[in-house]
Design a protein around this motif. Structure first.
Motif, PDB file in Angstrom:
ATOM      1  N   THR A  41      56.198  47.542 -22.670  1.00 57.62           N
ATOM      2  CA  THR A  41      57.296  48.197 -23.357  1.00 57.62           C
ATOM      3  C   THR A  41      57.359  47.625 -24.763  1.00 57.62           C
ATOM      4  OG1 THR A  41      58.515  48.447 -21.291  1.00 57.62           O
ATOM      5  CG2 THR A  41      59.796  48.590 -23.329  1.00 57.62           C
ATOM      6  N   ASP A  42      57.413  48.497 -25.759  1.00 51.41           N
ATOM      7  CA  ASP A  42      57.422  48.063 -27.147  1.00 51.41           C
ATOM      8  C   ASP A  42      58.494  46.998 -27.374  1.00 51.41           C
ATOM      9  OD1 ASP A  42      56.303  48.296 -29.756  1.00 51.41           O
ATOM     10  OD2 ASP A  42      58.033  49.478 -30.385  1.00 51.41           O
ATOM     11  N   GLY A  43      58.076  45.826 -27.822  1.00 54.16           N
ATOM     12  CA  GLY A  43      58.986  44.739 -28.136  1.00 54.16           C
ATOM     13  C   GLY A  43      59.371  43.846 -26.973  1.00 54.16           C
ATOM     14  N   ALA A  44      58.878  44.127 -25.781  1.00 51.57           N
ATOM     15  CA  ALA A  44      59.253  43.348 -24.594  1.00 51.57           C
ATOM     16  C   ALA A  44      58.210  42.273 -24.285  1.00 51.57           C
ATOM     17  CB  ALA A  44      59.415  44.268 -23.385  1.00 51.57           C
ATOM     18  N   ARG A  45      58.593  41.345 -23.437  1.00 48.20           N
ATOM     19  CA  ARG A  45      57.673  40.299 -22.988  1.00 48.20           C
ATOM     20  C   ARG A  45      56.501  40.945 -22.237  1.00 48.20           C
ATOM     21  NH1 ARG A  45      59.547  34.603 -21.797  1.00 48.20           N
ATOM     22  NH2 ARG A  45      57.560  33.541 -21.589  1.00 48.20           N
ATOM     23  N   LEU A  46      55.296  40.454 -22.477  1.00 49.70           N
ATOM     24  CA  LEU A  46      54.112  40.986 -21.799  1.00 49.70           C
ATOM     25  C   LEU A  46      54.154  40.648 -20.310  1.00 49.70           C
ATOM     26  CD1 LEU A  46      51.269  40.078 -24.321  1.00 49.70           C
ATOM     27  CD2 LEU A  46      52.285  42.326 -23.916  1.00 49.70           C
ATOM     28  N   ALA A  47      53.636  41.544 -19.506  1.00 47.32           N
ATOM     29  CA  ALA A  47      53.524  41.320 -18.066  1.00 47.32           C
ATOM     30  C   ALA A  47      52.427  40.298 -17.794  1.00 47.32           C
ATOM     31  CB  ALA A  47      53.200  42.640 -17.364  1.00 47.32           C
ATOM     32  N   GLY A  48      52.466  39.691 -16.633  1.00 52.03           N
ATOM     33  CA  GLY A  48      51.481  38.688 -16.251  1.00 52.03           C
ATOM     34  C   GLY A  48      50.049  39.178 -16.348  1.00 52.03           C
ATOM     35  N   ALA A  49      49.820  40.461 -16.086  1.00 55.18           N
ATOM     36  CA  ALA A  49      48.464  41.003 -16.132  1.00 55.18           C
ATOM     37  C   ALA A  49      47.853  40.885 -17.528  1.00 55.18           C
ATOM     38  CB  ALA A  49      48.462  42.469 -15.692  1.00 55.18           C
ATOM     39  N   GLN A  50      48.672  40.962 -18.573  1.00 56.08           N
ATOM     40  CA  GLN A  50      48.167  40.910 -19.941  1.00 56.08           C
ATOM     41  C   GLN A  50      48.080  39.483 -20.495  1.00 56.08           C
ATOM     42  OE1 GLN A  50      50.484  43.776 -19.281  1.00 56.08           O
ATOM     43  NE2 GLN A  50      48.458  44.527 -18.755  1.00 56.08           N
ATOM     44  N   LEU A  51      48.358  38.483 -19.662  1.00 58.38           N
ATOM     45  CA  LEU A  51      48.307  37.092 -20.114  1.00 58.38           C
ATOM     46  C   LEU A  51      46.923  36.498 -19.902  1.00 58.38           C
ATOM     47  CD1 LEU A  51      51.739  35.785 -18.777  1.00 58.38           C
ATOM     48  CD2 LEU A  51      51.198  36.790 -21.013  1.00 58.38           C
ATOM     49  N   GLY A  52      46.645  35.410 -20.625  1.00 62.14           N
ATOM     50  CA  GLY A  52      45.386  34.697 -20.494  1.00 62.14           C
ATOM     51  C   GLY A  52      45.179  34.244 -19.061  1.00 62.14           C
ATOM     52  N   GLY A  53      43.947  34.335 -18.600  1.00 60.05           N
ATOM     53  CA  GLY A  53      43.618  34.004 -17.221  1.00 60.05           C
ATOM     54  C   GLY A  53      43.551  35.253 -16.366  1.00 60.05           C
ATOM     55  N   ASN A  54      44.396  36.233 -16.656  1.00 57.76           N
ATOM     56  CA  ASN A  54      44.328  37.530 -15.979  1.00 57.76           C
ATOM     57  C   ASN A  54      43.521  38.511 -16.830  1.00 57.76           C
ATOM     58  OD1 ASN A  54      45.899  36.641 -13.801  1.00 57.76           O
ATOM     59  ND2 ASN A  54      47.757  37.000 -14.965  1.00 57.76           N
ATOM     60  N   ASP A  55      43.827  38.555 -18.122  1.00 55.24           N
ATOM     61  CA  ASP A  55      43.017  39.280 -19.111  1.00 55.24           C
ATOM     62  C   ASP A  55      42.815  40.757 -18.789  1.00 55.24           C
ATOM     63  OD1 ASP A  55      42.633  36.781 -20.460  1.00 55.24           O
ATOM     64  OD2 ASP A  55      41.024  36.314 -19.057  1.00 55.24           O
ATOM     65  N   ILE A  56      43.861  41.419 -18.333  1.00 53.01           N
ATOM     66  CA  ILE A  56      43.774  42.854 -18.035  1.00 53.01           C
ATOM     67  C   ILE A  56      44.354  43.627 -19.212  1.00 53.01           C
ATOM     68  CG2 ILE A  56      44.506  44.706 -16.500  1.00 53.01           C
ATOM     69  CD1 ILE A  56      44.605  42.576 -14.258  1.00 53.01           C
ATOM     70  N   SER A  57      43.503  44.366 -19.888  1.00 56.98           N
ATOM     71  CA  SER A  57      43.981  45.159 -21.026  1.00 56.98           C
ATOM     72  C   SER A  57      44.989  46.184 -20.520  1.00 56.98           C
ATOM     73  CB  SER A  57      42.811  45.845 -21.734  1.00 56.98           C
ATOM     74  OG  SER A  57      42.110  46.696 -20.851  1.00 56.98           O
ATOM     75  N   PRO A  58      46.061  46.416 -21.305  1.00 60.93           N
ATOM     76  CA  PRO A  58      47.068  47.371 -20.857  1.00 60.93           C
ATOM     77  C   PRO A  58      46.598  48.817 -20.987  1.00 60.93           C
ATOM     78  CG  PRO A  58      47.599  46.624 -23.053  1.00 60.93           C
ATOM     79  CD  PRO A  58      46.402  45.819 -22.596  1.00 60.93           C
ATOM     80  N   GLN A  59      47.186  49.681 -20.187  1.00 60.76           N
ATOM     81  CA  GLN A  59      46.980  51.120 -20.338  1.00 60.76           C
ATOM     82  C   GLN A  59      47.604  51.514 -21.674  1.00 60.76           C
ATOM     83  OE1 GLN A  59      49.485  53.659 -20.461  1.00 60.76           O
ATOM     84  NE2 GLN A  59      47.965  55.285 -20.540  1.00 60.76           N
ATOM     85  N   LEU A  60      46.921  52.348 -22.425  1.00 61.28           N
ATOM     86  CA  LEU A  60      47.432  52.862 -23.704  1.00 61.28           C
ATOM     87  C   LEU A  60      47.179  54.359 -23.772  1.00 61.28           C
ATOM     88  CD1 LEU A  60      45.972  50.142 -26.116  1.00 61.28           C
ATOM     89  CD2 LEU A  60      48.359  50.347 -25.392  1.00 61.28           C
ATOM     90  N   SER A  61      48.140  55.110 -24.287  1.00 59.14           N
ATOM     91  CA  SER A  61      47.982  56.547 -24.541  1.00 59.14           C
ATOM     92  C   SER A  61      48.491  56.828 -25.940  1.00 59.14           C
ATOM     93  CB  SER A  61      48.809  57.376 -23.556  1.00 59.14           C
ATOM     94  OG  SER A  61      48.355  57.212 -22.240  1.00 59.14           O
ATOM     95  N   TRP A  62      47.906  57.804 -26.602  1.00 59.95           N
ATOM     96  CA  TRP A  62      48.355  58.144 -27.942  1.00 59.95           C
ATOM     97  C   TRP A  62      48.297  59.653 -28.154  1.00 59.95           C
ATOM     98  CZ3 TRP A  62      44.290  54.892 -26.776  1.00 59.95           C
ATOM     99  CH2 TRP A  62      43.005  55.383 -26.973  1.00 59.95           C
TER     100      TRP A  62
END
Length: 186
Positions: A41-62
């Motif tokens: 969510t724009d401006g929110a804390r990143l989820a655990g999946a996007q943190l180092g050690g998990n390294d899962i790129s987020p879904q993005l749409s444009w």
């Protein structure tokens, strides 16, 4: 004397919690379009999946990029890293214009999920895949800015180049830029 037109770039990621500058402030002002994510969510804390050690790129749409778009570039940058130059977490370019989303996890080290023709550069960690947010303990919160650039041409950048070289080329060749960001703290 002419009055400058208002900037298209209206940063939502500037506040006193973050020590770094506005990395897009000194760049060419570009029209914007829409970027969204199922994973952040724009401006929110990143989820655990996007943190180092998990390294899962987020879904993005444009959507809403200029009609003359030929390719897209997607980057993730931390302007708050204690380096003097920030920290590049992900850089992919020459994503075909027919592609308007990336699934979560396509930034893994195998790069299997990237669209045909897309080129991934090595980030500051030395990997071509997405490197999750991992600010130094006690350094405070860091921003992770995901940018999608619309480009009216294929970029001729060697795959051994750095994300900084990509950013330089995007400053002069992109026709629009969309941003979404999150933050993390250790």
């Amino acid at each position: 004397m002419s009055v400058p037109s208002p900037k298209n770039h209206q940063p939502t990621y500037l506040d006193d919690r973050f020590p770094g500058p506005d990395p897009y402030g000194p760049l060419t002002d570009l029209p914007t379009f829409t970027v969204t994510s199922d994973d952040l969510t724009d401006g929110a804390r990143l989820a655990g999946a996007q943190l180092g050690g998990n390294d899962i790129s987020p879904q993005l749409s444009w959507s809403g990029a200029p009609e003359d778009t030929v390719t897209y570039a997607v980057t993730c940058y931390d302007p708050d890293a204690p380096t003097g130059s920030g920290y590049w977490h992900w850089a992919v370019f020459n994503i075909p214009a027919s592609v308007t989303s990336l699934a979560a996890g396509v930034g893994d080290d195998e790069l299997i999920g990237l669209p045909e023709g897309a080129v991934a550069l090595r980030g500051d960690c030395g990997r071509r895949g997405y490197y999750g947010a991992e600010p130094p303990a006690g350094h405070g919160p860091h921003r992770y800015i995901f940018a999608v650039h619309a480009v009216p041409t294929r970029l001729s950048i060697p795959d051994r180049s750095t994300p900084t070289i990509l950013g330089f080329n995007l400053n002069f060749q992109a026709s629009a830029r969309a941003l979404i960001w999150g933050w993390a703290e250790n």
